[in-house]
Design an enzyme around this catalytic site. Structure first.
Site, mmCIF file in Angstrom:
data_model
loop_
_atom_site.group_PDB
_atom_site.id
_atom_site.type_symbol
_atom_site.label_atom_id
_atom_site.label_comp_id
_atom_site.label_asym_id
_atom_site.label_seq_id
_atom_site.Cartn_x
_atom_site.Cartn_y
_atom_site.Cartn_z
ATOM 1 N N HIS A 199 -4.162 10.362 3.661
ATOM 2 C CA HIS A 199 -2.792 9.424 3.615
ATOM 3 C C HIS A 199 -1.974 9.988 2.585
ATOM 4 C CE1 HIS A 199 -4.001 7.669 -0.239
ATOM 5 N NE2 HIS A 199 -5.194 7.434 0.532
ATOM 6 N N GLU A 232 -11.583 4.176 2.334
ATOM 7 C CA GLU A 232 -11.808 5.101 1.184
ATOM 8 C C GLU A 232 -13.239 4.333 0.688
ATOM 9 O OE1 GLU A 232 -12.149 7.439 -0.727
ATOM 10 O OE2 GLU A 232 -10.281 7.824 -1.634
#
Length: 248
Positions: free
Chosen positions: A9, A87
């Protein structure tokens, strides 16, 4: 030969503030949105297109994918959202400033927490508001699978079922696959693909918002991989990621 494209990202608000983020659902900064658009532009200019995309259930990865799709005129693209691409969960470190944490505990300890393979940070208490148990996006995930902290080994263990059961079959079927995810979920996948040792994985740093292309053979073993874009700028971005957990 197959191709697989990975992208971390764009810069998030907590990347900018140098904070441990993990499963906390922070958004992109303006720079992060621009990085995502630039990634889409690079992919389009290089002639890439996609049949399916995979991302996490965290908005910084989802929004990065949106911007890439928008820039490539692929808003119709089928997208699989999976918590398995989240994550790594940073446990009790979630929300703490990395440099301040390093000043308190030492650079070496924070490096172990950030980058080692099998040492997780201190866990959250189950009653902590940062725990994922009451979050509706995980309502269908068995409680025992939801982490209160993770090391990279744990992240590999949750990423690989998605790879084996969904992503790899899509690649083998000839689909052009894009994965928009996070630094450590991508490190987990790359460790598996490249066969990186537990000790060497500490040195792998993935920059925000830069497309990483994997060329794979018929057995999905890497032939080569490379980043798209300005290689000097990419090297500087990787070095900046490596420095995030240092006190000085």
């Amino acid at each position: 030969m197959y191709k697989l494209v990975l992208i971390r990202h764009g810069e998030s608000t907590w990347n900018k503030e140098n904070r441990f983020t993990g499963w906390v659902d922070v958004d992109l900064t303006e720079q992060g949105r621009n990085e995502a658009y630039q990634a889409g532009a690079l992919l389009k200019e290089a002639g890439y297109t996609f049949d399916i995309a995979y991302t996490s259930v965290l908005k910084r990865a989802i929004r990065t994918l949106w911007h890439v799709q928008d820039k490539m005129d692929l808003m119709y693209l089928p997208v699989v959202h999976s918590w398995r691409l989240n994550e790594r969960h940073y446990g009790a470190l979630s929300g703490l400033n990395k440099a301040e944490t390093a000043a308190k505990f030492g650079d070496d300890q924070v490096l172990v927490w950030r980058r080692s393979y099998d040492t997780p940070p201190p866990a959250l208490e189950p009653t902590d508001e940062r725990a994922p148990f009451s979050d509706p996006r995980y309502a269908k995930v068995p409680r025992e699978q939801l982490p209160l902290t993770e090391c990279l080994k744990d992240t590999v263990a949750r990423v690989l079922p998605l790879w084996n059961e969904s992503i790899a079959p899509a690649v083998r079927a000839g689909k052009q696959v894009l994965i928009a995810a996070h630094g450590n979920s991508l490190r987990a996948l790359i460790k598996y693909l490249d066969g990186i040792s537990d000790s060497d994985i500490v040195g792998l740093n993935i920059p925000n918002g830069v497309p990483l292309v994997y060329e794979l053979d018929e057995n999905l073993k890497p032939i080569q991989h490379y980043y798209l874009g300005d290689q000097d700028a990419i090297a500087k971005a990787q070095a900046a990621v490596a420095k995030q957990g240092k006190a000085g």
